[in-house]
Design an enzyme around this catalytic site. Sequence first.
Site, PDB file in Angstrom:
ATOM      1  N   GLU A  54       0.809  -1.337   0.031  1.00 55.47           N
ATOM      2  CA  GLU A  54       0.006  -0.038   0.018  1.00 55.47           C
ATOM      3  C   GLU A  54       0.866   1.219  -0.070  1.00 55.47           C
ATOM      4  O   GLU A  54       0.683   2.289  -0.707  1.00 55.47           O
ATOM      5  CB  GLU A  54      -0.780   0.142   1.204  1.00 55.47           C
ATOM      6  N   ASN A  65      -7.797   9.507  -4.861  1.00 56.32           N
ATOM      7  CA  ASN A  65      -8.457   8.524  -5.691  1.00 56.32           C
ATOM      8  C   ASN A  65      -9.438   9.135  -6.948  1.00 56.32           C
ATOM      9  O   ASN A  65      -9.679  10.582  -6.743  1.00 56.32           O
ATOM     10  CB  ASN A  65      -9.459   7.719  -4.793  1.00 56.32           C
ATOM     11  N   ASP A  67     -12.834   9.094  -7.167  1.00 58.79           N
ATOM     12  CA  ASP A  67     -13.715   9.477  -6.757  1.00 58.79           C
ATOM     13  C   ASP A  67     -13.995  10.854  -5.771  1.00 58.79           C
ATOM     14  O   ASP A  67     -14.778  11.334  -5.200  1.00 58.79           O
ATOM     15  CB  ASP A  67     -14.580   8.299  -6.055  1.00 58.79           C
ATOM     16  N   SER A  69     -11.914  10.786  -3.250  1.00 64.79           N
ATOM     17  CA  SER A  69     -11.670  10.560  -1.573  1.00 64.79           C
ATOM     18  C   SER A  69     -10.097  10.381  -1.595  1.00 64.79           C
ATOM     19  O   SER A  69      -9.563  10.236  -2.787  1.00 64.79           O
ATOM     20  CB  SER A  69     -12.394   9.206  -1.287  1.00 64.79           C
ATOM     21  N   ASP A  71      -6.772   8.326   0.508  1.00 62.65           N
ATOM     22  CA  ASP A  71      -6.008   7.296   1.088  1.00 62.65           C
ATOM     23  C   ASP A  71      -5.056   7.825   2.037  1.00 62.65           C
ATOM     24  O   ASP A  71      -4.182   8.428   1.548  1.00 62.65           O
ATOM     25  CB  ASP A  71      -5.491   6.166   0.236  1.00 62.65           C
ATOM     26  N   ASN A  78      -8.978   4.736   3.624  1.00 63.77           N
ATOM     27  CA  ASN A  78      -9.843   5.590   3.043  1.00 63.77           C
ATOM     28  C   ASN A  78     -10.532   6.680   3.449  1.00 63.77           C
ATOM     29  O   ASN A  78     -11.319   6.188   4.472  1.00 63.77           O
ATOM     30  CB  ASN A  78     -10.443   4.870   1.810  1.00 63.77           C
TER      31      ASN A  78
END
Length: 148
Positions: A54, A65, A67, A69, A71, A78
């Site tokens: 990750e 991201n 959308d 959002s 991380d 998220n």
Amino acid sequence: MRTALFITLVSCLITIHQTRLINRCDLAKLLHQEEMDGFEGYSLSDWLCLAFVESSFNISKVNENVDGSFDYGIFQINSHYWCNDHQSHSENICHLECQELLNPNLLSTIHCARKIVSATGSMNNWVDWKMHCSGRPLSYWITGCHLG
């Protein structure tokens, strides 16, 4: 030309300065202390593999991201579901500010990761863990780490 080169160099240095990496064995020790070995059936090696795929053990990593959002942190938790970043709508299931997931002591991150695995029943929420760690031999992740 010199100005552009200088700005590029300064930008690179700032980026390097902001990256906070944790050593694999130091992370293993912390996860062991926080009783993550065997939590919901996942070994320390699963958690170490997750942190590597990750974030490459980067505590300060933030990723946007498609959308809208974000991380956050070593486990790339998220903002849409798990923490509040005041930038995107959040369910904030972990009841914390996303910036806390960037704290070098990692306790908020570990507690939130526990909630994620408990709430969902697995580590499958992390697509990279599912693709690169799940079902694979992972014992090498703790090789050389003295946990006792």
